[in-house]
Design a protein around this motif. Structure first.
Motif, PDB file in Angstrom:
ATOM      1  N   CYS A 106       0.813  -1.326  -0.214  1.00 36.77           N
ATOM      2  CA  CYS A 106       0.008   0.078  -0.086  1.00 36.77           C
ATOM      3  C   CYS A 106       0.692   1.267   0.079  1.00 36.77           C
ATOM      4  N   PHE A 107       1.845   1.158   0.750  1.00 33.33           N
ATOM      5  CA  PHE A 107       2.721   2.410   0.993  1.00 33.33           C
ATOM      6  C   PHE A 107       3.455   2.502  -0.460  1.00 33.33           C
ATOM      7  N   GLY A 108       3.893   1.516  -1.093  1.00 31.87           N
ATOM      8  CA  GLY A 108       4.539   1.609  -2.272  1.00 31.87           C
ATOM      9  C   GLY A 108       3.706   2.382  -3.391  1.00 31.87           C
ATOM     10  N   LYS A 109       2.522   1.529  -3.426  1.00 35.05           N
ATOM     11  CA  LYS A 109       1.473   2.040  -4.641  1.00 35.05           C
ATOM     12  C   LYS A 109       1.102   3.457  -4.283  1.00 35.05           C
ATOM     13  N   GLY A 110       0.813   3.949  -3.004  1.00 31.01           N
ATOM     14  CA  GLY A 110       0.630   5.006  -2.690  1.00 31.01           C
ATOM     15  C   GLY A 110       1.560   6.219  -3.224  1.00 31.01           C
ATOM     16  N   GLU A 111       3.015   5.745  -3.072  1.00 28.56           N
ATOM     17  CA  GLU A 111       4.067   6.856  -3.537  1.00 28.56           C
ATOM     18  C   GLU A 111       3.916   6.881  -4.887  1.00 28.56           C
ATOM     19  N   VAL A 112       3.650   5.899  -5.790  1.00 27.19           N
ATOM     20  CA  VAL A 112       3.440   5.843  -7.172  1.00 27.19           C
ATOM     21  C   VAL A 112       2.703   6.575  -7.566  1.00 27.19           C
ATOM     22  N   CYS A 141       8.028  -3.934  -1.305  1.00 26.24           N
ATOM     23  CA  CYS A 141       7.216  -4.231  -2.521  1.00 26.24           C
ATOM     24  C   CYS A 141       8.097  -3.753  -3.717  1.00 26.24           C
ATOM     25  N   PHE A 142       7.707  -4.316  -4.813  1.00 27.43           N
ATOM     26  CA  PHE A 142       8.479  -4.054  -6.131  1.00 27.43           C
ATOM     27  C   PHE A 142       7.017  -3.684  -7.038  1.00 27.43           C
ATOM     28  N   ILE A 143       6.968  -2.618  -7.750  1.00 25.96           N
ATOM     29  CA  ILE A 143       5.961  -1.966  -8.430  1.00 25.96           C
ATOM     30  C   ILE A 143       6.414  -1.625  -9.939  1.00 25.96           C
ATOM     31  N   ASP A 144       5.897  -2.040 -10.783  1.00 28.15           N
ATOM     32  CA  ASP A 144       5.972  -2.149 -12.291  1.00 28.15           C
ATOM     33  C   ASP A 144       5.185  -1.417 -12.811  1.00 28.15           C
ATOM     34  N   LYS A 203       0.845   9.088  -6.011  1.00 29.18           N
ATOM     35  CA  LYS A 203       1.060  10.419  -5.778  1.00 29.18           C
ATOM     36  C   LYS A 203       1.861  11.204  -6.868  1.00 29.18           C
ATOM     37  N   ASP A 204       2.653  10.424  -7.530  1.00 24.49           N
ATOM     38  CA  ASP A 204       3.491  11.141  -8.709  1.00 24.49           C
ATOM     39  C   ASP A 204       3.372  10.368  -9.776  1.00 24.49           C
ATOM     40  N   ALA A 205       2.776  10.964 -10.726  1.00 19.21           N
ATOM     41  CA  ALA A 205       2.414  10.455 -12.199  1.00 19.21           C
ATOM     42  C   ALA A 205       3.483   9.879 -12.882  1.00 19.21           C
ATOM     43  N   ASN A 206       4.592  10.483 -12.587  1.00 18.56           N
ATOM     44  CA  ASN A 206       5.997  10.190 -13.316  1.00 18.56           C
ATOM     45  C   ASN A 206       6.164   8.584 -12.902  1.00 18.56           C
ATOM     46  N   ASN A 207       5.832   8.112 -11.732  1.00 24.36           N
ATOM     47  CA  ASN A 207       6.393   6.928 -11.449  1.00 24.36           C
ATOM     48  C   ASN A 207       5.573   5.963 -11.994  1.00 24.36           C
ATOM     49  N   LEU A 208       4.432   6.300 -12.457  1.00 26.27           N
ATOM     50  CA  LEU A 208       3.324   5.100 -13.170  1.00 26.27           C
ATOM     51  C   LEU A 208       4.107   4.640 -14.372  1.00 26.27           C
ATOM     52  N   SER A 209       5.297   5.034 -14.943  1.00 25.61           N
ATOM     53  CA  SER A 209       5.887   4.582 -16.010  1.00 25.61           C
ATOM     54  C   SER A 209       7.044   3.994 -15.599  1.00 25.61           C
TER      55      SER A 209
END
Length: 300
Positions: free
Chosen positions: A125-131, A154-157, A133-139
């Motif tokens: 949840c923390f990792g996804k939330g950080e992603v 967590c590992f988020i791609d 919060k910043d649209a740049n992280n979605l890529s």
């Protein structure tokens, strides 16, 4: 654009935080954030009564009339798909072992059986939330960790949590990776700090906050303990930063507040190893956790 709202919950061993989240804009509704401390070892019915009060208070403060789901950030071990708690022997939620928490929420809040009640690991949840919060992280490929009582990861791609495959450790967890004379969490966590400080000073402290306060006051042993943790953290995560081809590494959790004492050593070590990953420390773990939990409702 129509608004859609959900209740986001961040539940820990000693606290619960609720907020109403605008799912479309991924933002916390003004004035809706409500937090209370509690003893998770109270009887189940008493805990559920506290949780209900916090949720209803958050909804009332938000002035939102309708919510379309309940998304919960919860510590493990926990069956996040089916909503069953398997926490045992951790001095928290002693009466919840084996219970279906989704059913408990539905009963307590008088929810229909088709009302979404979803659960996710607190570190994810923390990792996804950080992603989010910043649209740049979605890529990007992001590895995020939480430093506190334990060591979460967590590992988020591209906004999706990855917990299987050769690029990540088993179940996306690093706390139980073999390290030195034990596992990673023995060295990088509050108990790791306490153990290291005891080894240096012979003094047994109660929590990481005491060591942080000593470091702030200039205690050389406390400062050294944090520096050593920074070294250990680098050694533990470097292979997985490389394996996952991470673009970004984000640090959260309560111990992240002491980053001034461990981050310089950590960054030095990963640079020496040739890593170019971008390192950052979260400034609002709680909001990130709530947003990350609520992001689950995109799939509903």
């Amino acid at each position: 654009m129509n608004k859609e709202y959900a209740v986001g919950l961040d539940i820990g061993g000693t606290h619960i935080t609720a907020a109403i989240i605008d799912i479309i804009g991924m933002k916390v509704v003004d004035f809706s954030l409500h937090k209370e401390s509690f003893d998770s070892n109270l009887p189940v019915e008493e805990v559920m009564t506290i949780w209900e009060k916090v949720i209803r208070t958050s909804i009332k403060k938000s002035k939102v009339e309708n919510t379309t789901g309940l998304a919960i950030c919860m510590p493990g071990p926990f069956d996040y798909t089916n909503g069953v708690c398997w926490i045992k022997g951790q001095s928290k939620y002693e009466h919840f072992y084996g219970l279906n928490v989704r059913d408990l929420f539905q009963d307590k809040l008088n929810l229909s059986s088709d009302f979404p009640v979803l659960f996710e690991n607190d570190a994810v949840c923390f990792g996804k939330g950080e992603v989010f919060k910043d649209a740049n992280n979605l890529s990007k490929k992001v590895m995020a960790i939480t430093l506190g009582t334990g060591l979460g990861a967590c590992f988020i791609d591209k906004g999706k949590s990855i917990s299987t495959g050769n690029s990540v450790p088993k179940e996306g967890e690093i706390y139980d990776l073999p390290y030195k004379h034990g596992i990673a969490e023995d060295y990088v966590s509050a108990r790791g700090l306490i153990s290291s400080y005891f080894a240096l000073s012979g003094k047994k402290l109660n929590n990481g906050l005491e060591i942080f306060n000593l470091a702030k006051a200039g205690d050389e042993m406390a400062i050294k303990v944090f520096g050593k943790m920074g070294e250990d953290l680098a050694a533990i995560v470097l292979p997985w930063l490389e394996n996952f081809s991470a673009d970004s590494f984000i640090i959260g959790g309560k111990i992240a507040n002491a980053s001034e004492f461990f981050l310089p050593v950590f960054i030095q070590k990963i640079k020496e190893a040739g890593s170019n990953v971008t390192v950052s420390v979260s400034t609002d773990n709680e909001i990130a956790a709530l947003l990350g939990a609520t992001s689950l409702l995109y799939t509903v």
